[in-house]
Write an enzyme that holds these catalytic residues in place. Structure first.
Site, short mmCIF file in Angstrom:
data_model
loop_
_atom_site.label_atom_id
_atom_site.label_comp_id
_atom_site.label_asym_id
_atom_site.label_seq_id
_atom_site.Cartn_x
_atom_site.Cartn_y
_atom_site.Cartn_z
N PHE A 102 0.88 -1.17 0.00
CA PHE A 102 0.00 0.00 0.00
C PHE A 102 0.91 1.22 0.00
CE2 PHE A 102 -2.41 3.05 2.77
CZ PHE A 102 -3.66 3.05 2.15
N SER A 116 2.15 7.24 1.61
CA SER A 116 2.99 8.32 2.16
C SER A 116 4.08 8.74 1.18
CB SER A 116 3.69 7.85 3.44
OG SER A 116 2.72 7.52 4.39
N SER A 133 1.19 12.59 7.26
CA SER A 133 -0.11 12.78 7.92
C SER A 133 -1.08 13.52 7.01
CB SER A 133 0.06 13.56 9.22
OG SER A 133 0.82 12.80 10.13
N TRP A 184 8.29 5.00 3.12
CA TRP A 184 7.81 4.19 4.26
C TRP A 184 6.88 3.09 3.76
CZ3 TRP A 184 11.27 5.88 7.19
CH2 TRP A 184 11.50 7.25 7.36
N ARG A 222 10.76 -14.45 40.36
CA ARG A 222 11.94 -13.71 40.81
C ARG A 222 11.84 -13.43 42.32
NH1 ARG A 222 17.21 -12.44 40.61
NH2 ARG A 222 17.63 -10.19 40.64
N GLN A 250 3.47 -4.85 46.66
CA GLN A 250 2.32 -4.09 46.17
C GLN A 250 2.71 -3.20 44.98
OE1 GLN A 250 0.29 -1.97 49.26
NE2 GLN A 250 -0.60 -3.84 50.10
N ILE A 310 9.99 -4.91 34.88
CA ILE A 310 9.84 -6.08 35.76
C ILE A 310 10.95 -7.11 35.48
CG2 ILE A 310 8.35 -8.11 36.15
CD1 ILE A 310 5.95 -6.10 36.11
N GLY A 312 17.44 -5.99 34.15
CA GLY A 312 18.52 -6.02 33.17
C GLY A 312 18.26 -7.00 32.04
N GLU A 364 0.15 4.12 9.69
CA GLU A 364 -1.30 4.11 9.45
C GLU A 364 -2.02 5.20 10.25
OE1 GLU A 364 -3.22 0.27 8.88
OE2 GLU A 364 -1.23 -0.59 8.60
#
Ligand code: COS
Length: 392
Positions: free
Chosen positions: A130, A133, A139, A163, A273, A284, A342, A345, A368
């Site tokens: 498609f 652009s 835009s 693109w 972990r 928490q 979470i 490393g 898009e």
């Protein structure tokens, strides 16, 4: 194991639930590899496999030309993208681009165009792209400069596109160009340009953080037979927007798939972990993160499948698709960032699932229609319905 309870929502019927289950059983973990050495071959291979096993039939409309249904079923496309994206960004990409690249033909193609291109797209025997652009208009589509002038029984294309996903491996491109029937958005038309057409070339291959085939295209006195015009002259802007109404919703679904995978990875890590004598999930502070992630995912899913369901009921969903794309992509970015946090490393080590997701999600907030374009669409429609409330 990802949460599947959303499949009981009223947006779906039994055929959708079967589709999700069958695809989940089909897709081997990490299909396509995360860092294929040759991304072009990996994509070609994925298209072949997706076609061979029938999944690409959902990407096109029209049972007489390879489609699974007469019209595109947006919910099926979204379920497929969500499921593939949970396993492999590249498999999702390969599926999605077959649909986006041929969407204008499904919606507005002549019977001859549908026969010539859609059946091959659905079988995985032709790769579609498609091309909207340009270097000077992303835009602001109506500002495009690529031009097509009528000359006898041909159009002659001059200009550039950039693109363009599948650029370099596509067999044909649906290209939008200025034909000048009227100024701005009312003077554009859509054309099929086959990759071997003289005057068409790949000007540059573009490498991005989540590798997939991407290119800048150049047209120089590129002669296209008149019968390659898709839809009516001057209707190209609407053809592009109607195509995007389907595929923007599906970008939301892909983001959802990435986010669900990130939550799964985060839960795996948080429950294993150990630190300070307990697991990460016992804190928490971790629970607050997990709660945000799970809620963001459900909110995105509700908006995504609302847009898909409404479209399948024949409604105009420009606003709903924009809401879904904006929310699901922005939320997925946050969910994935939390998953990386979470994992600590390990989350930034090349090749780790959350590191891959971190790179893969970023472009979805841009292509898009960037988040800012979706905001513009939503605000315009919200203001319009406030200023002109419907009678009664
Ligand atoms: N379906 C059908 N028609 C539509 C439409 C849609 N979804 N959206 C707009 N139109 C029509 C409008 O009704 C209007 O019709 P008339 O000329 O008959 O009045 C015409 O198209 C022009 O619409 P509008 O005035 O809204 O156009 P703008 O130039 O202001 O642009 C945005 C609107 C910004 C929303 C559009 O250019 C856009 O979506 N840009 C992002 C493009 C994009 O996604 N690029 C990525 C390419 S794929 S990687």
């Amino acid at each position: 194991m990802s949460d599947k309870t959303y499949l009981d929502w009223p947006f779906f019927d039994d055929a959708h639930r079967r589709l999700e289950r069958d695809l989940e059983a089909w897709v081997p973990p990490n299909t396509g590899g995360d860092h294929p050495a040759d991304v072009d071959s990996a994509c070609r291979e994925l298209v072949k496999r997706l076609g061979r096993d029938g999944w690409l039939r959902y990407a096109v409309g029209g049972t007489d030309c390879g489609g699974r249904f007469d019209a595109i079923d947006t919910r099926s496309i979204c379920l497929i993208r969500e499921t593939l994206a949970r396993h492999s960004g590249l498999a999702d990409f390969a599926f999605a681009m077959q649909g986006l690249g041929s969407g204008a033909l499904t919606l507005h193609g002549s019977p001859q165009q549908k026969q010539r291109y859609l059946a091959k797209v659905a079988a995985g025997e032709a790769i579609a792209a498609f091309a909207l652009s340009e270097p000077g208009s992303g835009s602001d589509v109506a500002a495009m400069a690529c031009a097509a002038r009528a000359e006898g029984d041909h159009y002659v294309l001059d200009g550039e596109k950039t693109w363009i996903s599948n650029g370099g491996i596509a067999d044909f491109y649906v290209v939008f160009a200025r034909t000048g029937e009227a100024p701005g958005s009312r003077g554009l038309s859509a054309f099929v340009v086959e990759a071997n057409t003289p005057g068409f070339e790949i000007a540059e291959r573009i490498e991005v953080i989540a590798p997939h085939p991407l290119a800048r295209l150049r047209f120089e006195s590129c002669r296209i037979p008149r019968e390659n015009l898709v839809g009516a002259p001057g209707q190209g802007f609407k053809v592009a927007m109607q195509t995007l109404d389907i595929f923007r919703t599906s970008v939301a679904a892909a983001a959802l798939g990435f986010a669900r995978r990130a939550l799964d990875e985060a839960l795996f890590r948080a429950t294993r972990r150990k630190m300070f004598g307990q697991t990460l999930a016992d804190f928490q502070i971790t629970q607050a993160k997990l709660a945000q992630m799970a809620t963001g995912i459900d909110a995105s899913a509700l908006l995504t499948y609302r847009a898909a369901w409404l479209r399948d009921r024949g409604r105009n969903v420009t606003r709903e698709a924009a809401m879904a794309k904006m929310t699901a992509t922005e939320t997925a970015q946050q969910v994935i960032d939390s998953a990386v946090q979470i994992w600590g490393g390990l989350g930034v080590v090349c090749g780790h699932p959350v590191e891959r997701l971190y790179r893969e999600i970023r472009a979805l907030r841009i292509y898009e229609g960037a988040t800012e374009v979706q905001q513009l669409i939503i605000a315009r429609q919200t203001l319009a319905s406030y200023q002109q409330p419907s009678a009664g």
